[in-house]
Design a protein around this motif. Structure first.
Motif, PDB file in Angstrom:
ATOM      1  N   ALA A 161      49.545  41.894  39.743  1.00 34.40           N
ATOM      2  CA  ALA A 161      48.501  41.122  40.418  1.00 34.40           C
ATOM      3  C   ALA A 161      47.948  40.044  39.486  1.00 34.40           C
ATOM      4  O   ALA A 161      47.734  38.893  39.896  1.00 34.40           O
ATOM      5  CB  ALA A 161      47.375  42.049  40.884  1.00 34.40           C
ATOM      6  N   TRP A 162      47.706  40.411  38.224  1.00 33.17           N
ATOM      7  CA  TRP A 162      47.203  39.427  37.259  1.00 33.17           C
ATOM      8  C   TRP A 162      48.217  38.300  37.054  1.00 33.17           C
ATOM      9  O   TRP A 162      47.853  37.117  37.032  1.00 33.17           O
ATOM     10  CB  TRP A 162      46.903  40.116  35.930  1.00 33.17           C
ATOM     11  CG  TRP A 162      46.352  39.182  34.893  1.00 33.17           C
ATOM     12  CD1 TRP A 162      47.068  38.440  33.985  1.00 33.17           C
ATOM     13  CD2 TRP A 162      44.973  38.842  34.692  1.00 33.17           C
ATOM     14  NE1 TRP A 162      46.225  37.667  33.228  1.00 33.17           N
ATOM     15  CE2 TRP A 162      44.939  37.900  33.630  1.00 33.17           C
ATOM     16  CE3 TRP A 162      43.786  39.254  35.281  1.00 33.17           C
ATOM     17  CZ2 TRP A 162      43.738  37.365  33.163  1.00 33.17           C
ATOM     18  CZ3 TRP A 162      42.594  38.712  34.814  1.00 33.17           C
ATOM     19  CH2 TRP A 162      42.575  37.784  33.770  1.00 33.17           C
ATOM     20  N   LEU A 188      43.071  47.121  45.766  1.00 30.30           N
ATOM     21  CA  LEU A 188      43.350  46.081  44.769  1.00 30.30           C
ATOM     22  C   LEU A 188      42.074  45.667  44.052  1.00 30.30           C
ATOM     23  O   LEU A 188      42.052  45.566  42.815  1.00 30.30           O
ATOM     24  CB  LEU A 188      43.990  44.859  45.442  1.00 30.30           C
ATOM     25  CG  LEU A 188      44.177  43.642  44.525  1.00 30.30           C
ATOM     26  CD1 LEU A 188      45.166  43.943  43.407  1.00 30.30           C
ATOM     27  CD2 LEU A 188      44.617  42.419  45.321  1.00 30.30           C
ATOM     28  N   LEU A 189      41.012  45.429  44.810  1.00 28.90           N
ATOM     29  CA  LEU A 189      39.755  45.020  44.198  1.00 28.90           C
ATOM     30  C   LEU A 189      39.252  46.088  43.228  1.00 28.90           C
ATOM     31  O   LEU A 189      38.800  45.772  42.122  1.00 28.90           O
ATOM     32  CB  LEU A 189      38.699  44.757  45.278  1.00 28.90           C
ATOM     33  CG  LEU A 189      38.985  43.600  46.240  1.00 28.90           C
ATOM     34  CD1 LEU A 189      37.888  43.517  47.298  1.00 28.90           C
ATOM     35  CD2 LEU A 189      39.085  42.289  45.501  1.00 28.90           C
ATOM     36  N   ARG A 190      39.331  47.352  43.620  1.00 32.77           N
ATOM     37  CA  ARG A 190      38.838  48.437  42.777  1.00 32.77           C
ATOM     38  C   ARG A 190      39.671  48.578  41.498  1.00 32.77           C
ATOM     39  O   ARG A 190      39.136  48.657  40.389  1.00 32.77           O
ATOM     40  CB  ARG A 190      38.872  49.749  43.573  1.00 32.77           C
ATOM     41  CG  ARG A 190      38.330  50.941  42.794  1.00 32.77           C
ATOM     42  CD  ARG A 190      38.307  52.195  43.634  1.00 32.77           C
ATOM     43  NE  ARG A 190      39.654  52.693  43.958  1.00 32.77           N
ATOM     44  CZ  ARG A 190      40.198  52.646  45.173  1.00 32.77           C
ATOM     45  NH1 ARG A 190      39.521  52.144  46.202  1.00 32.77           N
ATOM     46  NH2 ARG A 190      41.415  53.113  45.388  1.00 32.77           N
ATOM     47  N   VAL A 198      36.545  42.150  35.821  1.00 29.92           N
ATOM     48  CA  VAL A 198      36.184  41.107  36.785  1.00 29.92           C
ATOM     49  C   VAL A 198      37.063  41.305  38.011  1.00 29.92           C
ATOM     50  O   VAL A 198      38.134  41.911  37.932  1.00 29.92           O
ATOM     51  CB  VAL A 198      36.404  39.684  36.218  1.00 29.92           C
ATOM     52  CG1 VAL A 198      35.477  39.416  35.045  1.00 29.92           C
ATOM     53  CG2 VAL A 198      37.855  39.466  35.813  1.00 29.92           C
ATOM     54  N   GLY A 199      36.591  40.805  39.171  1.00 33.68           N
ATOM     55  CA  GLY A 199      37.386  40.882  40.374  1.00 33.68           C
ATOM     56  C   GLY A 199      38.403  39.760  40.443  1.00 33.68           C
ATOM     57  O   GLY A 199      38.344  38.803  39.662  1.00 33.68           O
ATOM     58  N   PRO A 200      39.352  39.827  41.384  1.00 29.24           N
ATOM     59  CA  PRO A 200      40.363  38.775  41.503  1.00 29.24           C
ATOM     60  C   PRO A 200      39.768  37.386  41.728  1.00 29.24           C
ATOM     61  O   PRO A 200      40.270  36.398  41.182  1.00 29.24           O
ATOM     62  CB  PRO A 200      41.202  39.213  42.706  1.00 29.24           C
ATOM     63  CG  PRO A 200      40.997  40.690  42.788  1.00 29.24           C
ATOM     64  CD  PRO A 200      39.597  40.937  42.322  1.00 29.24           C
ATOM     65  N   GLU A 202      36.785  36.255  40.728  1.00 31.52           N
ATOM     66  CA  GLU A 202      36.197  35.783  39.475  1.00 31.52           C
ATOM     67  C   GLU A 202      37.288  35.370  38.500  1.00 31.52           C
ATOM     68  O   GLU A 202      37.171  34.339  37.814  1.00 31.52           O
ATOM     69  CB  GLU A 202      35.346  36.886  38.850  1.00 31.52           C
ATOM     70  CG  GLU A 202      34.108  37.250  39.640  1.00 31.52           C
ATOM     71  CD  GLU A 202      33.455  38.506  39.091  1.00 31.52           C
ATOM     72  OE1 GLU A 202      32.290  38.410  38.654  1.00 31.52           O
ATOM     73  OE2 GLU A 202      34.092  39.570  39.098  1.00 31.52           O
ATOM     74  N   ALA A 203      38.362  36.151  38.442  1.00 33.11           N
ATOM     75  CA  ALA A 203      39.473  35.799  37.561  1.00 33.11           C
ATOM     76  C   ALA A 203      40.088  34.473  37.981  1.00 33.11           C
ATOM     77  O   ALA A 203      40.382  33.614  37.138  1.00 33.11           O
ATOM     78  CB  ALA A 203      40.525  36.907  37.580  1.00 33.11           C
ATOM     79  N   ALA A 204      40.285  34.291  39.289  1.00 30.07           N
ATOM     80  CA  ALA A 204      40.859  33.045  39.788  1.00 30.07           C
ATOM     81  C   ALA A 204      39.966  31.854  39.442  1.00 30.07           C
ATOM     82  O   ALA A 204      40.452  30.772  39.079  1.00 30.07           O
ATOM     83  CB  ALA A 204      41.057  33.135  41.300  1.00 30.07           C
ATOM     84  N   MET A 205      38.656  32.044  39.538  1.00 29.31           N
ATOM     85  CA  MET A 205      37.726  30.964  39.226  1.00 29.31           C
ATOM     86  C   MET A 205      37.843  30.548  37.759  1.00 29.31           C
ATOM     87  O   MET A 205      37.852  29.360  37.440  1.00 29.31           O
ATOM     88  CB  MET A 205      36.298  31.408  39.547  1.00 29.31           C
ATOM     89  CG  MET A 205      35.244  30.316  39.371  1.00 29.31           C
ATOM     90  SD  MET A 205      33.651  30.771  40.117  1.00 29.31           S
ATOM     91  CE  MET A 205      33.213  32.216  39.166  1.00 29.31           C
TER      92      MET A 205
END
Length: 258
Positions: A161-162, A188-190, A198-200, A202-205
């Motif tokens: 996912a990362w 996935l979020l958990r 961090v959540g997906p 936040e990571a994407a941001m």
């Protein structure tokens, strides 16, 4: 500044290694900006004076400082002089070099002595006493090649996912990533937050922001950078610079701010 060429065998763990020896105005402050990497700083001659931009004083001094993924800038008071090494670690590198998942350091910074392992006093002393940057790169490569041999410990679905987010520069949709790794969105979020802190979203941001900062510093026009990094428009990019970087795109072109 001097950059180490990261060996192919270490690139899953180390994004970059930079040596710096800078003299600037005593009031200069460095903004440690959010990115998809954890940061380890090894200070020489004088400890690092830093804390988070949170509207309160939480400054401390570190000879070895490790900081996790974060969504607000760190402020490094330079006192006119900076000398040391900065390492950017991938989340895999956090487990391999620091001995813990990225989530354990999310939004925090600590000294190496508080970690299961990392850059200990002996290695720090060898680096500080080395006569030049090429010698330091050799010492680090030898030390890390020995260290980066074990399993990273992260679940393969979370790691995939990362990597999907990274390859898309933060543009992949959470639903698409969940489908790709075979999980529901909620799981996935958990699992993602449990590994990275961090959540997906936040990571994407931070991934988009990191690319935008590099593009602005390379001389790109703000409108072109906004479009190329996936922002709806320049105003949305400016908002992210304010929230994540504590400044405007033009104001953060220089990493040393008076």
């Amino acid at each position: 500044m001097a950059s180490m060429v990261v060996p192919e065998s270490l690139r899953s763990y180390l994004h970059s290694v930079v040596g710096y020896h800078e003299v600037m105005a005593p009031q200069a402050v460095h903004h440690g900006l959010p990115s998809p990497y954890l940061t380890v700083v090894l200070a020489f001659d004088q400890p690092l004076d830093c804390g988070w931009m949170r509207g309160r004083e939480d400054r401390a001094r570190y000879w070895t400082c490790a900081a996790g993924l974060h969504t607000a800038p760190a402020l490094i008071r330079t006192h006119g002089f900076q000398y040391g090494i900065q390492l950017s670690l991938t989340p895999r590198g956090a487990r391999a070099l620091l001995g813990l998942p990225a989530s354990a350091l999310a939004g925090a910074m600590t000294t190496s002595e508080d970690l299961p392992y990392g850059v200990g006093p002996d290695l720090h002393a060898r680096l500080a006493e080395a006569p030049d940057w090429p010698t330091r790169w050799q010492v680090l490569t030898e030390a890390f090649t020995t260290r980066f041999l074990g399993d990273t410990g992260a679940r393969p679905e979370v790691d995939r996912a990362w990597q999907l987010l990274m390859r898309s520069d933060g543009r992949a949709r959470v639903s698409e990533i969940a489908d790709h790794v075979g999980w529901g969105r909620r799981r996935l979020l958990r699992e993602f937050r449990a590994e990275y802190g961090v959540g997906p979203k936040e990571a994407a941001m931070t991934m988009r922001f990191d690319r935008a900062v590099r593009s602005v510093r390379a001389g790109g026009s703000l409108a072109e950078v906004a479009a190329g990094c996936g922002y709806a428009d320049q105003a949305h990019m400016t908002r992210d610079f304010t929230v994540l970087g504590g400044g405007t795109p033009l104001g953060l072109r220089d990493p040393w701010i008076d």
